[in-house]
Design an enzyme around this catalytic site. Structure first.
Site, PDB file in Angstrom:
ATOM      1  N   HIS A  13      49.111  69.187 119.712  1.00  0.00           N
ATOM      2  CA  HIS A  13      49.146  69.787 121.262  1.00  0.00           C
ATOM      3  C   HIS A  13      49.598  71.329 120.813  1.00  0.00           C
ATOM      4  O   HIS A  13      50.375  71.938 119.918  1.00  0.00           O
ATOM      5  CB  HIS A  13      50.205  69.488 121.917  1.00  0.00           C
ATOM      6  CG  HIS A  13      50.474  70.227 123.284  1.00  0.00           C
ATOM      7  ND1 HIS A  13      51.588  70.530 123.792  1.00  0.00           N
ATOM      8  CD2 HIS A  13      49.691  69.833 124.220  1.00  0.00           C
ATOM      9  CE1 HIS A  13      51.383  70.927 124.896  1.00  0.00           C
ATOM     10  NE2 HIS A  13      49.943  70.857 125.416  1.00  0.00           N
ATOM     11  N   HIS A  55      47.197  79.389 126.422  1.00  0.00           N
ATOM     12  CA  HIS A  55      47.527  78.502 127.345  1.00  0.00           C
ATOM     13  C   HIS A  55      48.110  79.675 128.537  1.00  0.00           C
ATOM     14  O   HIS A  55      47.287  79.298 129.335  1.00  0.00           O
ATOM     15  CB  HIS A  55      49.198  77.691 126.879  1.00  0.00           C
ATOM     16  CG  HIS A  55      49.130  76.803 127.675  1.00  0.00           C
ATOM     17  ND1 HIS A  55      50.129  77.107 128.952  1.00  0.00           N
ATOM     18  CD2 HIS A  55      49.384  75.554 128.404  1.00  0.00           C
ATOM     19  CE1 HIS A  55      50.480  76.232 129.911  1.00  0.00           C
ATOM     20  NE2 HIS A  55      49.897  75.587 129.788  1.00  0.00           N
TER      21      HIS A  55
END
Length: 254
Positions: A13, A55
């Site tokens: 991740h 992100h």
């Protein structure tokens, strides 16, 4: 996107982000060295149309700079440090991460690309991602299992755009709601997998079987605790996204 017989396959991740700054080349290189089966990234478009791995809507949290990604040029964003003071890191472009994934010779690795929404550029993000995958020759795999790239989004519209333009490319519809993922949304957009959070998985463990009955894999995020890893293995989750790829691989091997 078939699961491994020993349990779920492991997706790093934002790289090995518990050990290294997220979305940095060093984080992804460490994840590969630790045995990750897949790499996950988030992508956004800069003002001048470049895909970068960030992100948040802004770079305030993950860099030495400040500002909204979509309002800045690649050159402006590249001025900031995305690592630490001791180990500086450059802004990572999607093209560089694709190249790293394909160049890794130890084993085939999949790249899980999440497109962020809502954004000012709308569907242009998916168009740019597909163009980049096409440039590397991986936009039209012979099958989902043999694909080197997977495109994901919390936006059903984004998943639908990918399926319409690249029907053989695997996709994941992400979500927090079991009703959303287990209902008609995944069917409507043609997602090949659903992506619940680990919290949703605890609350609705039947989501895995329901997805399988519909011919879909399950991708669960973000799985960092051993008990959650074991739950995913017991339920038959196909892929787990974790900030600790090396540790998770060891747990699954035991």
């Amino acid at each position: 996107m078939s699961p491994d017989r020993r349990g779920p396959l492991v997706v790093a991740h934002r790289g090995a982000s518990a050990a290294m700054p997220e979305h940095t080349l060093a984080a992804y290189e460490l994840a590969l060295e630790e045995g990750a089966d897949g790499l996950e990234c988030d992508v956004r478009l800069t003002r001048d149309g470049h895909l970068v791995c960030v992100h948040d809507r802004t770079v305030d949290r993950t860099s030495t700079g400040t500002g909204v990604v979509s309002e800045m040029t690649l050159e402006e964003l590249a001025e900031f440090n995305y690592g630490t003071e001791d180990e500086p890191a450059e802004l990572l472009e999607l093209s560089a991460l694709i190249a790293l994934t394909l160049d890794w010779s130890a084993r085939p690795v999949k790249l899980f690309i999440e497109t962020k929404h809502p954004v000012r550029f709308g569907g242009l993000v998916e168009s740019k991602v597909l163009a980049e995958l096409q440039r590397f020759g991986i936009a039209a795999p012979p099958s989902a299992d043999h694909s080197r790239a997977v495109v994901m989004s919390f936006s059903a519209g984004a998943v639908w755009r990918i399926r319409r333009s690249a029907p053989m490319l695997p996709t994941v519809l992400l979500g927090e709601s079991a009703r959303y993922l287990g209902g008609g949304a995944a069917t409507t957009v043609g997602a090949t997998a659903v992506g619940p959070s680990v919290k949703t998985l605890h609350e609705h463990p039947d989501i895995v079987d329901k997805a399988a009955a519909a011919g879909r894999a399950t991708y669960c995020w973000t799985v960092d605790n051993r008990s959650d890893v074991e739950l995913c293995r017991e339920l038959g989750v196909s892929w787990v996204a974790t900030n600790h790829p090396g540790r998770t691989k060891k747990w699954l091997a035991s």
